[in-house]
Design a protein around this motif. Structure first.
Motif, mmCIF file in Angstrom:
data_model
loop_
_atom_site.group_PDB
_atom_site.id
_atom_site.type_symbol
_atom_site.label_atom_id
_atom_site.label_comp_id
_atom_site.label_asym_id
_atom_site.label_seq_id
_atom_site.Cartn_x
_atom_site.Cartn_y
_atom_site.Cartn_z
ATOM 1 N N PRO A 1 0.607 -1.295 0.030
ATOM 2 C CA PRO A 1 -0.321 -0.218 0.144
ATOM 3 C C PRO A 1 0.673 1.351 0.351
ATOM 4 N N PRO A 2 0.059 1.929 -0.480
ATOM 5 C CA PRO A 2 -0.790 2.440 -1.593
ATOM 6 C C PRO A 2 -0.240 1.705 -2.763
ATOM 7 N N PHE A 3 -1.610 0.779 -2.847
ATOM 8 C CA PHE A 3 -1.762 0.156 -3.937
ATOM 9 C C PHE A 3 -1.331 0.695 -5.899
ATOM 10 N N PRO A 4 -0.239 0.154 -6.260
ATOM 11 C CA PRO A 4 -0.409 0.561 -7.719
ATOM 12 C C PRO A 4 -0.825 0.203 -8.779
ATOM 13 N N ASP A 5 -1.097 0.680 -9.822
ATOM 14 C CA ASP A 5 -1.951 0.739 -10.857
ATOM 15 C C ASP A 5 -1.957 -1.048 -10.991
ATOM 16 N N TRP A 6 -0.325 -1.792 -11.944
ATOM 17 C CA TRP A 6 -0.727 -2.768 -12.145
ATOM 18 C C TRP A 6 -1.253 -3.390 -11.578
ATOM 19 N N ALA A 7 -1.252 -3.376 -10.202
ATOM 20 C CA ALA A 7 -1.873 -4.810 -9.412
ATOM 21 C C ALA A 7 -3.194 -4.430 -9.312
ATOM 22 N N MET A 8 -4.140 -3.729 -9.914
ATOM 23 C CA MET A 8 -5.735 -3.798 -9.492
ATOM 24 C C MET A 8 -5.840 -3.973 -10.548
ATOM 25 N N THR A 9 -5.166 -4.664 -11.943
ATOM 26 C CA THR A 9 -5.826 -4.554 -13.175
ATOM 27 C C THR A 9 -7.220 -5.839 -13.038
ATOM 28 N N ASN A 10 -7.896 -5.825 -14.055
ATOM 29 C CA ASN A 10 -8.438 -6.547 -13.829
ATOM 30 C C ASN A 10 -8.036 -7.994 -14.420
ATOM 31 N N ALA A 11 -6.977 -8.454 -15.596
ATOM 32 C CA ALA A 11 -6.589 -9.247 -15.924
ATOM 33 C C ALA A 11 -5.847 -9.659 -14.466
ATOM 34 N N ALA A 12 -4.794 -8.889 -13.613
ATOM 35 C CA ALA A 12 -4.905 -9.463 -12.216
ATOM 36 C C ALA A 12 -5.216 -9.843 -11.417
ATOM 37 N N LEU A 13 -6.618 -9.248 -11.185
ATOM 38 C CA LEU A 13 -8.001 -9.711 -10.378
ATOM 39 C C LEU A 13 -8.248 -10.894 -11.080
ATOM 40 N N ALA A 14 -7.769 -11.190 -12.366
ATOM 41 C CA ALA A 14 -9.113 -12.649 -12.725
ATOM 42 C C ALA A 14 -8.111 -13.446 -12.410
ATOM 43 N N SER A 15 -6.637 -13.148 -12.747
ATOM 44 C CA SER A 15 -5.608 -14.009 -11.645
ATOM 45 C C SER A 15 -5.325 -13.802 -10.202
ATOM 46 N N VAL A 16 -5.392 -13.684 -9.431
ATOM 47 C CA VAL A 16 -5.533 -13.583 -8.447
ATOM 48 C C VAL A 16 -6.792 -14.964 -7.886
ATOM 49 N N GLY A 17 -7.812 -15.184 -8.978
ATOM 50 C CA GLY A 17 -9.130 -15.677 -8.185
ATOM 51 C C GLY A 17 -8.617 -17.382 -9.104
ATOM 52 N N SER A 18 -7.937 -17.013 -10.488
ATOM 53 C CA SER A 18 -7.337 -18.613 -10.763
ATOM 54 C C SER A 18 -6.956 -19.127 -10.036
ATOM 55 N N LEU A 19 -5.661 -18.432 -9.831
ATOM 56 C CA LEU A 19 -4.511 -18.964 -8.458
ATOM 57 C C LEU A 19 -5.610 -19.268 -6.794
ATOM 58 N N LEU A 20 -6.369 -18.107 -6.645
ATOM 59 C CA LEU A 20 -6.926 -19.268 -5.715
ATOM 60 C C LEU A 20 -7.527 -20.206 -5.666
ATOM 61 N N ARG A 21 -8.414 -20.942 -6.682
ATOM 62 C CA ARG A 21 -8.987 -21.943 -6.985
ATOM 63 C C ARG A 21 -7.730 -23.203 -7.151
ATOM 64 N N ARG A 22 -6.724 -22.940 -7.906
ATOM 65 C CA ARG A 22 -6.019 -23.548 -7.926
ATOM 66 C C ARG A 22 -5.802 -24.114 -6.305
ATOM 67 N N LEU A 23 -5.227 -23.007 -5.296
ATOM 68 C CA LEU A 23 -4.795 -23.665 -3.906
ATOM 69 C C LEU A 23 -5.803 -24.544 -3.729
ATOM 70 N N HIS A 24 -7.246 -23.906 -3.571
ATOM 71 C CA HIS A 24 -8.538 -25.226 -3.340
ATOM 72 C C HIS A 24 -8.387 -26.177 -4.271
ATOM 73 N N ALA A 25 -8.119 -26.505 -4.820
ATOM 74 C CA ALA A 25 -8.418 -27.834 -5.346
ATOM 75 C C ALA A 25 -7.502 -28.563 -5.135
ATOM 76 N N ALA A 26 -5.924 -27.818 -4.923
ATOM 77 C CA ALA A 26 -4.766 -28.865 -4.286
ATOM 78 C C ALA A 26 -5.174 -28.898 -2.912
ATOM 79 N N SER A 27 -5.690 -28.175 -1.995
ATOM 80 C CA SER A 27 -5.773 -27.935 -0.604
ATOM 81 C C SER A 27 -6.930 -29.021 0.037
ATOM 82 N N ALA A 28 -8.419 -29.691 -1.733
ATOM 83 C CA ALA A 28 -9.379 -30.219 -1.079
ATOM 84 C C ALA A 28 -8.539 -31.297 -0.895
ATOM 85 N N ALA A 29 -7.489 -31.945 -1.427
ATOM 86 C CA ALA A 29 -7.000 -33.714 -1.428
ATOM 87 C C ALA A 29 -6.096 -33.897 -0.118
ATOM 88 N N VAL A 30 -5.831 -32.622 0.656
ATOM 89 C CA VAL A 30 -5.113 -33.098 1.374
ATOM 90 C C VAL A 30 -5.592 -32.807 3.230
#
Length: 266
Positions: free
Chosen positions: A75-104
């Protein structure tokens, strides 16, 4: 700390106590370090290579983890981290984490922290603190997650809600203006995060209320820290508008619940 050590900034709970030593990061070990290290090792076994690899524990109560190179937004968070593409990639990464975590298999004997944990519990370990400070970016996309200190069993939807609080962000405009670029459309960005994650229609309908629940848990967490006279949280509360800010934020969430639900479902 030696002349070759590099202090790593960011976050609040371990501020000033995290150092990089070459390919390793040394930081205060959480109470459940052994269970957490076993969990991180299991994530890798189940195909998730976007988290630190535990190396060991030191005699003076610190943990050693592999360093993950990349860019982390502070903080204060830069523009590059708050793009729509960055946001979508955070969602995708979290889904990958959950897919693996569900098997643990969750270590039910471990003292998982309750600070930001899902009050309804769950059978999968969630990160619980996917804020910009804890996401490593490479080439503009979320590539790895760090700082699993607050990880605990819960619902996947809870982790999505906590992530939305920080990344959309789910804050009233006055509160958001202090740390985020201007002009962010919360409803549209909530939809982008949900799309990036691949959230089901049922979970989309429930998400706004779970975000409200997560905000209540976060407020209770800050309340405990302030009551314990934690200087970091006492100062942060004063600098960020006190309890009036929390009141305003929570009222805003309730007032815009229908708008968020419509954006998620339509």
């Amino acid at each position: 700390m030696t002349a070759e050590d590099e202090a790593l900034v960011g976050g609040m709970m371990n501020a000033g106590a995290v150092f990089r030593r070459g390919a390793l990061v040394e930081r205060p070990a959480p109470r459940n370090a052994r269970a957490l290290h076993a969990y991180l090792g299991a994530l890798k076994e189940h195909g998730f290579d976007a988290a630190p690899t535990p190396v060991g524990l030191t005699a003076d109560g610190r943990e050693q983890l592999t360093f993950l190179p990349g860019d982390v937004a502070l903080p204060p968070f830069p523009d590059w981290a708050m793009t729509n593409a960055a946001l979508a990639s955070v969602g995708s990464l979290l889904r990958r984490l959950h897919a693996a975590s569900a098997a643990v298999v969750v270590d039910s004997r471990a003292a998982w922290p309750s600070d930001l944990a899902d009050p309804e519990g769950g059978t999968m370990v969630c990160h619980n603190d996917v804020c910009p400070d804890n996401v490593v970016f490479r080439d503009g996309r979320a590539a790895a997650l760090i700082d699993f200190d607050l990880a605990a069993p819960g619902r996947a939807l809870w982790d999505v809600a906590m992530t939305a609080r920080y990344w959309v962000p789910m804050l009233d405009p006055e509160s958001a203006a202090a740390y985020y670029p201007p002009g962010l459309d919360a409803a549209a960005r909530l939809r982008i995060l949900a799309d990036g994650y691949g959230l089901s229609a049922r979970d989309r309908a429930a998400l706004p209320r779970v975000i409200e629940q997560a905000t209540e848990v976060c407020r209770a967490f800050v309340t405990r820290r302030v009551a314990d006279a934690d200087p970091v949280y006492v100062q942060a509360l004063a600098e960020r508008g006190g309890w009036e800010r929390w009141d305003r934020m929570q009222t805003w969430l309730v007032d815009h619940r229908r708008t968020f639900t419509a954006a998620l479902l339509n």
